[in-house]
Scaffold this active site. Structure first.
Site, PDB file in Angstrom:
ATOM      1  CG  HIS A 159      92.615  40.738 127.314  1.00 33.76           C
ATOM      2  ND1 HIS A 159      92.552  41.804 127.623  1.00 33.76           N
ATOM      3  CD2 HIS A 159      92.576  40.650 125.797  1.00 33.76           C
ATOM      4  CE1 HIS A 159      92.213  42.886 126.565  1.00 33.76           C
ATOM      5  NE2 HIS A 159      92.373  42.019 125.415  1.00 33.76           N
ATOM      6  CG  HIS A 200     100.229  40.985 121.389  1.00 32.11           C
ATOM      7  ND1 HIS A 200      99.469  40.844 120.151  1.00 32.11           N
ATOM      8  CD2 HIS A 200      99.859  42.241 121.841  1.00 32.11           C
ATOM      9  CE1 HIS A 200      98.429  41.471 119.980  1.00 32.11           C
ATOM     10  NE2 HIS A 200      98.841  42.546 120.882  1.00 32.11           N
TER      11      HIS A 200
END
Length: 179
Positions: free
Chosen positions: A38, A118
């Site tokens: 995620h 990220h």
């Protein structure tokens, strides 16, 4: 409860991410499991029910007119830097405006952080293979893992276990369809 705000990785991209991760196997790393991949927009830490309800209200207000958008997963990097690597990640620069807005919407409840969108690929257990990991990052620095649509964000609960973290969706906020 320990919580964070996230965007889940699209299932079709998981295989590509797992392929990229194979280059880090055997280098004293903890690879992130496919079900846990995620993008963290904001780590909340330990929150009580009242704080969680305030976060929900603020995210509802933020996202009620927000449209879904596309992001590209590209470019490998390391935190805190390549001289001392703790995390290897792949970027998603187009998530930065959303991450910035989520931070701003929670101002006064949580500290504002600089967005660095990220997806964590691996966490290093030690620096023993740092040179090999640096070579892996250099070789894959400009990797393009694919694109996905961001059409919802989630508040997730994180429970730490001896086998690693277990994530549970507490709330899902959908965005309007893109034009």
């Amino acid at each position: 409860m320990r919580c964070f705000i996230a965007v889940d990785l699209d299932p079709p991209l998981k295989e590509k991410i797992l392929d990229i991760q194979t280059g880090l196997k055997g280098l004293d790393t903890k690879l992130i499991e496919s079900e846990n991949l995620h993008f963290t927009l904001k780590f909340l830490g330990e929150v009580d029910v009242n704080t969680l309800n305030e976060v929900k209200d603020r995210l509802n207000a933020l996202l009620k007119e927000r449209r879904a958008f596309n992001i590209d997963l590209e470019k490998l990097g390391a935190f805190p830097n390549e001289h001392f690597i703790r995390v290897v990640w792949i970027g998603a620069e187009k998530l930065a405006p959303l991450q910035k807005d989520v931070n701003a919407s929670l101002k006064g409840v949580f500290p504002i952080e600089k967005p660095i969108p990220h997806l964590t690929l691996a966490r290093l257990r030690s620096q023993i293979h740092r040179e090999e990991i640096i070579k892996f990052i250099e070789k894959n620095r400009n990797v393009k893992a694919g694109a996905m649509k961001v059409n919802q964000i989630k508040i997730k609960k994180s429970t730490i276990t001896t086998k690693g973290p277990v994530y549970e969706d507490l709330e899902v906020f959908s965005m309007k369809p893109s034009i």
